[in-house]
Motif scaffolding. Sequence first.
Motif, short mmCIF file in Angstrom:
data_model
loop_
_atom_site.label_atom_id
_atom_site.label_comp_id
_atom_site.label_asym_id
_atom_site.label_seq_id
_atom_site.Cartn_x
_atom_site.Cartn_y
_atom_site.Cartn_z
N TYR A 259 140.02 111.88 -24.41
CA TYR A 259 138.92 110.88 -24.00
C TYR A 259 138.54 110.18 -25.42
O TYR A 259 138.34 109.07 -25.19
N THR B 199 140.65 111.60 -14.90
CA THR B 199 140.64 112.23 -13.63
C THR B 199 141.78 113.03 -13.40
O THR B 199 142.00 113.56 -12.35
N ARG C 70 136.56 107.77 -17.52
CA ARG C 70 136.40 109.00 -16.77
C ARG C 70 137.88 109.28 -16.71
O ARG C 70 138.49 108.73 -16.12
N ALA D 183 133.06 113.70 -17.05
CA ALA D 183 133.76 112.49 -17.57
C ALA D 183 134.68 112.78 -18.46
O ALA D 183 135.77 111.65 -18.35
#
Length: 369
Positions: free
Chosen positions: A39, A70, A68, A357
């Motif tokens: 991230y 996934t 985000r 997230a």
Amino acid sequence: MVIKINALDTLFFRDGKPFARGEETWADGLFPPYPSVLYGALRSAYFSEHPNELRLANRDGDPTRAFRITNFYLTVDDHAFFPLPLDLVKKKGAKRDEMLIPLSRKEIEGAVSSCRTPELLYYEGDDPVEVVEDGLLADYELINYLAGKTNDLVYQRISDYLTLEPKVGIGRDITTRTAEEGLLYRVGMQRLSPRREICKTPQTLSLIVAFEGPEIAESGFLRLGGEGKGAVYEQTNEISLSADKFALKNNRFKIVLITPAIFEKGWLPSWLDEDTLSGKKDNISLKLIAGAVGRFRSIGGFDMVNKCPKPMYRAVPAGSVYYFEVQDTTSTVEETEAALIETFHGKPISDYEEMSAQGFGIAILGRLP
């Protein structure tokens, strides 16, 4: 967008153990990295392409807060691998080519036990068994597992595709640039390539990250882990795990975590009552009946704005399995299955929105054998 990340050099991802200057001398790495590492790499990639927006980092209007994650998994020469579910074990001392053993369930009502679930997972045989600590399951094997076919499954080990290349260094005085006493250290760098005794032909271990949010270039460079080692990325196709074969069996099913999850109640999601182990998730009434949960992982980080460590969380490790029973009988089976897929399959289920997230707690649904 889905990207494949290949390392250009050795990588080092720290675990949650202390490694303070002058106090600790040995740092072990972990692999794969936690989703928060990726991230952060995505955010850095975005700001490198939009330097005029760097002033908004970690402030109101920060465009990278829309990222985000996934999905996150590994590939070896385009074959996808996911964490091994912890309700699959192997015989102690078994050879690598022996099949995995699925654990069975039985009720423990009336027994004296610290286990809080109404059923316990156990091995029916007499031989001692053990968990495969760094196990991986290929995507086609995992699809069979999620469909309830738990026999004849073969695992791989993450360590088979890593080569340890420790780095030894020593701290230096910032003024004289000479070595300081007591600051010798060792860092467990890892190269993403298999050891020669495991694989005679070259193979590439890659990280696959699927994410939503701001667009980044289709290919480029990233900095990953300790020392900001270089990696390249390129856009690729996602290997997703379909829920087409998911079905309830006697109103029961399982949830498997493919990334670590962070819950307010430790190993238990916040929407479950600690005494009854029952609760509602998106208006679906569920009861936890059994679980195979690994040892917690300590997950933290460093706040670059405030120049201090981030709060440390205890996370449920990837591969942990939760068995549930549906309590709501007002809906049809088909409606309940559709609702479960919409709520859980491929969704992050961590209790903290910020951690969800970042990709913590991505879950997939499986049917019981």
